[in-house]
Design a protein around this motif. Structure first.
Motif, PDB file in Angstrom:
ATOM      1  N   LEU A  56       0.848  -1.192   0.000  1.00 32.76           N
ATOM      2  CA  LEU A  56       0.000   0.000   0.000  1.00 32.76           C
ATOM      3  C   LEU A  56       0.884   1.244   0.000  1.00 32.76           C
ATOM      4  O   LEU A  56       2.050   1.183   0.391  1.00 32.76           O
ATOM      5  N   SER A  57       0.324   2.355  -0.387  1.00 33.51           N
ATOM      6  CA  SER A  57       1.073   3.611  -0.334  1.00 33.51           C
ATOM      7  C   SER A  57       1.378   3.937   1.127  1.00 33.51           C
ATOM      8  O   SER A  57       0.744   3.416   2.043  1.00 33.51           O
ATOM      9  N   ALA A  58       2.347   4.826   1.332  1.00 31.03           N
ATOM     10  CA  ALA A  58       2.702   5.221   2.694  1.00 31.03           C
ATOM     11  C   ALA A  58       1.486   5.803   3.413  1.00 31.03           C
ATOM     12  O   ALA A  58       1.223   5.487   4.575  1.00 31.03           O
ATOM     13  N   GLY A  59       0.710   6.630   2.723  1.00 31.42           N
ATOM     14  CA  GLY A  59      -0.475   7.244   3.327  1.00 31.42           C
ATOM     15  C   GLY A  59      -1.518   6.216   3.720  1.00 31.42           C
ATOM     16  O   GLY A  59      -2.094   6.282   4.808  1.00 31.42           O
ATOM     17  N   ALA A  60      -1.759   5.239   2.851  1.00 31.04           N
ATOM     18  CA  ALA A  60      -2.740   4.188   3.154  1.00 31.04           C
ATOM     19  C   ALA A  60      -2.255   3.310   4.299  1.00 31.04           C
ATOM     20  O   ALA A  60      -3.042   2.907   5.167  1.00 31.04           O
ATOM     21  N   THR A  61      -0.963   3.029   4.323  1.00 32.09           N
ATOM     22  CA  THR A  61      -0.395   2.212   5.395  1.00 32.09           C
ATOM     23  C   THR A  61      -0.523   2.933   6.728  1.00 32.09           C
ATOM     24  O   THR A  61      -0.923   2.337   7.740  1.00 32.09           O
ATOM     25  N   VAL A  62      -0.209   4.216   6.756  1.00 32.67           N
ATOM     26  CA  VAL A  62      -0.327   5.008   7.986  1.00 32.67           C
ATOM     27  C   VAL A  62      -1.792   5.058   8.432  1.00 32.67           C
ATOM     28  O   VAL A  62      -2.091   4.888   9.620  1.00 32.67           O
ATOM     29  N   ALA A  63      -2.710   5.285   7.503  1.00 34.03           N
ATOM     30  CA  ALA A  63      -4.133   5.339   7.851  1.00 34.03           C
ATOM     31  C   ALA A  63      -4.591   4.018   8.464  1.00 34.03           C
ATOM     32  O   ALA A  63      -5.313   4.010   9.472  1.00 34.03           O
ATOM     33  N   LEU A  64      -4.166   2.912   7.887  1.00 34.21           N
ATOM     34  CA  LEU A  64      -4.523   1.594   8.415  1.00 34.21           C
ATOM     35  C   LEU A  64      -3.918   1.399   9.809  1.00 34.21           C
ATOM     36  O   LEU A  64      -4.598   0.941  10.734  1.00 34.21           O
ATOM     37  N   ALA A  65      -2.667   1.771   9.974  1.00 36.50           N
ATOM     38  CA  ALA A  65      -1.986   1.622  11.264  1.00 36.50           C
ATOM     39  C   ALA A  65      -2.668   2.464  12.341  1.00 36.50           C
ATOM     40  O   ALA A  65      -2.871   2.003  13.477  1.00 36.50           O
ATOM     41  N   VAL A  66      -3.043   3.687  12.003  1.00 40.41           N
ATOM     42  CA  VAL A  66      -3.717   4.569  12.967  1.00 40.41           C
ATOM     43  C   VAL A  66      -5.081   3.991  13.344  1.00 40.41           C
ATOM     44  O   VAL A  66      -5.439   3.931  14.531  1.00 40.41           O
ATOM     45  N   ALA A  67      -5.840   3.560  12.353  1.00 43.72           N
ATOM     46  CA  ALA A  67      -7.165   2.990  12.631  1.00 43.72           C
ATOM     47  C   ALA A  67      -7.051   1.774  13.549  1.00 43.72           C
ATOM     48  O   ALA A  67      -7.792   1.653  14.532  1.00 43.72           O
ATOM     49  N   LEU A  68      -6.104   0.903  13.261  1.00 41.74           N
ATOM     50  CA  LEU A  68      -5.932  -0.289  14.089  1.00 41.74           C
ATOM     51  C   LEU A  68      -5.404   0.052  15.482  1.00 41.74           C
ATOM     52  O   LEU A  68      -5.764  -0.603  16.466  1.00 41.74           O
ATOM     53  N   ALA A  69      -4.589   1.083  15.588  1.00 44.33           N
ATOM     54  CA  ALA A  69      -4.099   1.518  16.906  1.00 44.33           C
ATOM     55  C   ALA A  69      -5.269   1.963  17.774  1.00 44.33           C
ATOM     56  O   ALA A  69      -5.341   1.611  18.966  1.00 44.33           O
ATOM     57  N   PHE A  70      -6.186   2.718  17.213  1.00 47.39           N
ATOM     58  CA  PHE A  70      -7.365   3.137  17.972  1.00 47.39           C
ATOM     59  C   PHE A  70      -8.227   1.927  18.335  1.00 47.39           C
ATOM     60  O   PHE A  70      -8.684   1.809  19.478  1.00 47.39           O
ATOM     61  N   VAL A  71      -8.454   1.033  17.398  1.00 46.11           N
ATOM     62  CA  VAL A  71      -9.282  -0.150  17.664  1.00 46.11           C
ATOM     63  C   VAL A  71      -8.688  -0.976  18.798  1.00 46.11           C
ATOM     64  O   VAL A  71      -9.386  -1.335  19.754  1.00 46.11           O
ATOM     65  N   PHE A  72      -7.402  -1.290  18.706  1.00 45.29           N
ATOM     66  CA  PHE A  72      -6.779  -2.118  19.741  1.00 45.29           C
ATOM     67  C   PHE A  72      -6.662  -1.366  21.067  1.00 45.29           C
ATOM     68  O   PHE A  72      -6.834  -1.953  22.136  1.00 45.29           O
ATOM     69  N   GLY A  73      -6.378  -0.087  21.019  1.00 43.72           N
ATOM     70  CA  GLY A  73      -6.297   0.697  22.241  1.00 43.72           C
ATOM     71  C   GLY A  73      -7.608   0.708  22.990  1.00 43.72           C
ATOM     72  O   GLY A  73      -7.666   0.432  24.192  1.00 43.72           O
ATOM     73  N   TYR A  74      -8.678   1.021  22.280  1.00 46.70           N
ATOM     74  CA  TYR A  74     -10.005   1.037  22.908  1.00 46.70           C
ATOM     75  C   TYR A  74     -10.408  -0.368  23.375  1.00 46.70           C
ATOM     76  O   TYR A  74     -10.962  -0.540  24.456  1.00 46.70           O
ATOM     77  N   ALA A  75     -10.138  -1.377  22.550  1.00 49.67           N
ATOM     78  CA  ALA A  75     -10.532  -2.749  22.890  1.00 49.67           C
ATOM     79  C   ALA A  75      -9.836  -3.228  24.153  1.00 49.67           C
ATOM     80  O   ALA A  75     -10.464  -3.868  25.008  1.00 49.67           O
ATOM     81  N   LEU A  76      -8.563  -2.923  24.298  1.00 47.71           N
ATOM     82  CA  LEU A  76      -7.846  -3.374  25.488  1.00 47.71           C
ATOM     83  C   LEU A  76      -8.353  -2.681  26.748  1.00 47.71           C
ATOM     84  O   LEU A  76      -8.466  -3.304  27.806  1.00 47.71           O
ATOM     85  N   THR A  77      -8.666  -1.410  26.643  1.00 50.10           N
ATOM     86  CA  THR A  77      -9.238  -0.712  27.803  1.00 50.10           C
ATOM     87  C   THR A  77     -10.628  -1.247  28.104  1.00 50.10           C
ATOM     88  O   THR A  77     -10.975  -1.489  29.262  1.00 50.10           O
ATOM     89  N   MET A  78     -11.425  -1.449  27.081  1.00 52.99           N
ATOM     90  CA  MET A  78     -12.779  -1.973  27.293  1.00 52.99           C
ATOM     91  C   MET A  78     -12.743  -3.349  27.951  1.00 52.99           C
ATOM     92  O   MET A  78     -13.571  -3.639  28.803  1.00 52.99           O
ATOM     93  N   ARG A  79     -11.777  -4.149  27.578  1.00 53.74           N
ATOM     94  CA  ARG A  79     -11.656  -5.484  28.193  1.00 53.74           C
ATOM     95  C   ARG A  79     -11.566  -5.365  29.716  1.00 53.74           C
ATOM     96  O   ARG A  79     -12.247  -6.072  30.442  1.00 53.74           O
ATOM     97  N   GLY A  80     -10.747  -4.434  30.176  1.00 55.18           N
ATOM     98  CA  GLY A  80     -10.583  -4.262  31.615  1.00 55.18           C
ATOM     99  C   GLY A  80     -11.826  -3.739  32.301  1.00 55.18           C
ATOM    100  O   GLY A  80     -12.204  -4.231  33.372  1.00 55.18           O
ATOM    101  N   VAL A  81     -12.479  -2.753  31.711  1.00 55.87           N
ATOM    102  CA  VAL A  81     -13.662  -2.184  32.373  1.00 55.87           C
ATOM    103  C   VAL A  81     -14.884  -3.078  32.228  1.00 55.87           C
ATOM    104  O   VAL A  81     -15.753  -3.091  33.103  1.00 55.87           O
ATOM    105  N   LEU A  82     -14.949  -3.859  31.169  1.00 50.32           N
ATOM    106  CA  LEU A  82     -16.032  -4.847  31.052  1.00 50.32           C
ATOM    107  C   LEU A  82     -15.871  -5.905  32.135  1.00 50.32           C
ATOM    108  O   LEU A  82     -16.858  -6.347  32.731  1.00 50.32           O
ATOM    109  N   LYS A  83     -14.636  -6.281  32.393  1.00 50.13           N
ATOM    110  CA  LYS A  83     -14.359  -7.256  33.440  1.00 50.13           C
ATOM    111  C   LYS A  83     -14.786  -6.720  34.808  1.00 50.13           C
ATOM    112  O   LYS A  83     -15.147  -7.476  35.695  1.00 50.13           O
ATOM    113  N   ALA A  84     -14.742  -5.391  34.964  1.00 47.97           N
ATOM    114  CA  ALA A  84     -15.164  -4.758  36.219  1.00 47.97           C
ATOM    115  C   ALA A  84     -16.685  -4.677  36.317  1.00 47.97           C
ATOM    116  O   ALA A  84     -17.205  -4.216  37.334  1.00 47.97           O
TER     117      ALA A  84
END
Length: 163
Positions: free
Chosen positions: A53-81
């Protein structure tokens, strides 16, 4: 991004009187953020590079996945609570958005400015070295942001109510 809050010793966090925030607390919050960001960032960079992919598309994908995984990992902890999904998502958004955004701006800027890093293959030390360097720089520059947020009862501080 923050990982779930299980088994990592949050009891040792120190929140000084008067709403201040210790550097240790900010560093731990940033480390949580880095975990989700790194998972998404690495996965996005690997997928984007593997698919040429182009550098821009790769960065966009990386950013989107960073947000998804970041939110998911935090949600895992608070859902457990015991929080319901909708409330857990609200907590994750409040806890992680600024931290993830700052971290992503920094690490992707570093990746884009290291000559040849975005075009180096997955087997290249340049690619992996630049990505590791970018994440380290992002960590150190995001710690003060998280310290500022926590001192004001924002960012990672909102997660502490659910321990």
């Amino acid at each position: 991004m923050h990982i779930g809050h299980t088994g990592h010793g949050h009891a040792g966090h120190h929140h000084p009187a008067g709403g201040g925030s210790s550097w240790r607390t900010a560093a731990l919050a940033t480390l949580h953020c880095l975990t989700g960001c790194a998972i998404g960032e690495i996965l996005g960079m690997v997928i984007g590079t593997a698919l040429a992919l182009s550098a821009g598309a790769t960065v966009a994908l990386a950013v989107a996945l960073a947000f998804v995984f970041g939110y998911a990992l935090t949600m895992r902890g608070v859902l457990k609570a015991g929080l319901p999904v909708r409330q857990a998502l609200k907590v994750a958004l409040a806890a992680d958005t600024v931290s993830i955004l700052v971290m992503e701006i920094i690490d992707n800027t570093v990746m884009m400015t290291v000559p040849g890093a975005m075009d180096a293959g997955l087997a290249s030390f340049l690619f992996w070295g630049a990505l590791a360097f970018a994440l380290v720089v992002a960590f150190f520059l995001t710690v003060p942001v998280n310290r500022w947020l926590i001192a004001r009862g924002k960012g990672h501080a909102v997660v502490h109510a659910y321990h």
